[in-house]
Write a protein that holds these residues in place. Structure first.
Motif, short mmCIF file in Angstrom:
data_model
loop_
_atom_site.label_atom_id
_atom_site.label_comp_id
_atom_site.label_asym_id
_atom_site.label_seq_id
_atom_site.Cartn_x
_atom_site.Cartn_y
_atom_site.Cartn_z
N THR A 272 -19.81 -64.37 8.21
CA THR A 272 -19.07 -63.16 7.91
C THR A 272 -17.85 -62.96 8.81
O THR A 272 -16.89 -62.35 8.39
N THR A 273 -17.89 -63.46 10.01
CA THR A 273 -16.80 -63.18 10.95
C THR A 273 -15.45 -63.71 10.47
O THR A 273 -14.42 -63.11 10.74
N ASP A 274 -15.46 -64.82 9.74
CA ASP A 274 -14.19 -65.37 9.28
C ASP A 274 -13.61 -64.62 8.08
O ASP A 274 -12.48 -64.85 7.69
N MET A 275 -14.37 -63.70 7.51
CA MET A 275 -13.88 -62.91 6.39
C MET A 275 -13.29 -61.57 6.83
O MET A 275 -12.78 -60.81 6.03
N MET B 143 -21.45 -56.32 11.40
CA MET B 143 -21.31 -57.77 11.56
C MET B 143 -22.63 -58.50 11.33
O MET B 143 -22.63 -59.68 11.01
N ASP B 144 -23.75 -57.79 11.49
CA ASP B 144 -25.06 -58.40 11.29
C ASP B 144 -25.53 -58.36 9.84
O ASP B 144 -26.58 -58.92 9.52
N ASP B 145 -24.79 -57.66 8.97
CA ASP B 145 -25.20 -57.58 7.57
C ASP B 145 -25.20 -58.96 6.93
O ASP B 145 -24.29 -59.77 7.18
N ASN B 146 -26.18 -59.20 6.08
CA ASN B 146 -26.18 -60.47 5.35
C ASN B 146 -25.29 -60.32 4.11
O ASN B 146 -24.87 -59.22 3.74
N MET B 147 -25.01 -61.43 3.49
CA MET B 147 -24.09 -61.46 2.36
C MET B 147 -24.56 -60.55 1.22
O MET B 147 -23.76 -59.87 0.59
N PRO C 155 -14.40 -51.08 6.24
CA PRO C 155 -14.32 -51.33 7.68
C PRO C 155 -15.55 -52.08 8.18
O PRO C 155 -16.64 -51.93 7.64
N VAL C 156 -15.33 -52.88 9.22
CA VAL C 156 -16.40 -53.68 9.81
C VAL C 156 -16.66 -53.18 11.23
O VAL C 156 -15.73 -52.95 12.00
N ILE C 157 -17.95 -53.01 11.54
CA ILE C 157 -18.39 -52.47 12.83
C ILE C 157 -19.26 -53.51 13.54
O ILE C 157 -20.03 -54.22 12.90
N HIS C 158 -19.12 -53.57 14.86
CA HIS C 158 -20.02 -54.39 15.67
C HIS C 158 -20.30 -53.63 16.97
O HIS C 158 -19.36 -53.23 17.66
N ASP C 159 -21.57 -53.45 17.29
CA ASP C 159 -21.95 -52.66 18.47
C ASP C 159 -21.28 -51.29 18.48
O ASP C 159 -20.75 -50.85 19.49
N HIS C 160 -21.26 -50.64 17.33
CA HIS C 160 -20.69 -49.30 17.13
C HIS C 160 -19.16 -49.27 17.29
O HIS C 160 -18.57 -48.20 17.30
N ARG C 161 -18.53 -50.41 17.44
CA ARG C 161 -17.07 -50.45 17.60
C ARG C 161 -16.41 -51.04 16.36
O ARG C 161 -16.93 -51.97 15.76
N MET D 72 -12.78 -55.76 5.98
CA MET D 72 -13.14 -56.89 5.12
C MET D 72 -12.67 -56.58 3.70
O MET D 72 -13.13 -55.63 3.09
N PRO D 73 -11.74 -57.39 3.21
CA PRO D 73 -11.33 -57.21 1.82
C PRO D 73 -12.32 -57.88 0.87
O PRO D 73 -12.88 -58.94 1.19
#
Length: 128
Positions: free
Chosen positions: A1-4, A79-83, A99-105, A110-111
């Motif tokens: 997911t990170t590359d998207m 960021m931990d969500d699966n496809m 919007p994409v969140i990781h550790d509440h930030r 993500m388009p």
């Protein structure tokens, strides 16, 4: 997911004056701006379509602030969500960017097109 995830995005602090938002829009190329707090937690988003009518009325600049023109995104992607969860969020919200969140930030946006491109790529790989 990170590359998207598109990380080259515009953000503005929730406490910023409306004039800072206008200055940011002048140099921006995107339709969506993330509103964050000092800890970079996502507070909302600003869609260009929503504020375009206000941009040309300078008399409103003093009475507006970032918080008054932001909206809540219909969903966020972790960021931990699966496809499967990501696809479900896009389907349920009928939107093209989340919007994409990781550790509440806030991390980026993500388009849906990135998701569709990944899906096409997987189909091509499995068709050989």
């Amino acid at each position: 997911t990170t590359d998207m995830v598109e990380r080259d995005v515009q953000t503005i602090n929730i406490d910023a004056p409306f004039t800072d938002l206008i200055a940011l829009i002048r140099v921006g190329k995107r339709n969506l701006i993330a509103v964050v707090n000092a800890e970079r937690h996502l507070e909302g988003v600003i869609n260009m379509d929503d504020i375009r009518p206000l941009m040309f009325n300078k008399e409103l600049y003093e009475s507006r602030n970032v918080q008054s023109v932001m909206t809540q995104p219909p969903a966020t992607i972790n960021m931990d969500d699966n496809m499967r969860n990501i696809i479900k969020k896009f389907d349920e919200t009928a939107t093209w960017t989340l919007p994409v969140i990781h550790d509440h930030r806030f991390v980026g946006f993500m388009p849906k097109s990135s998701l569709l491109n990944r899906y096409r790529q997987l189909l091509q790989e499995y068709s050989f």
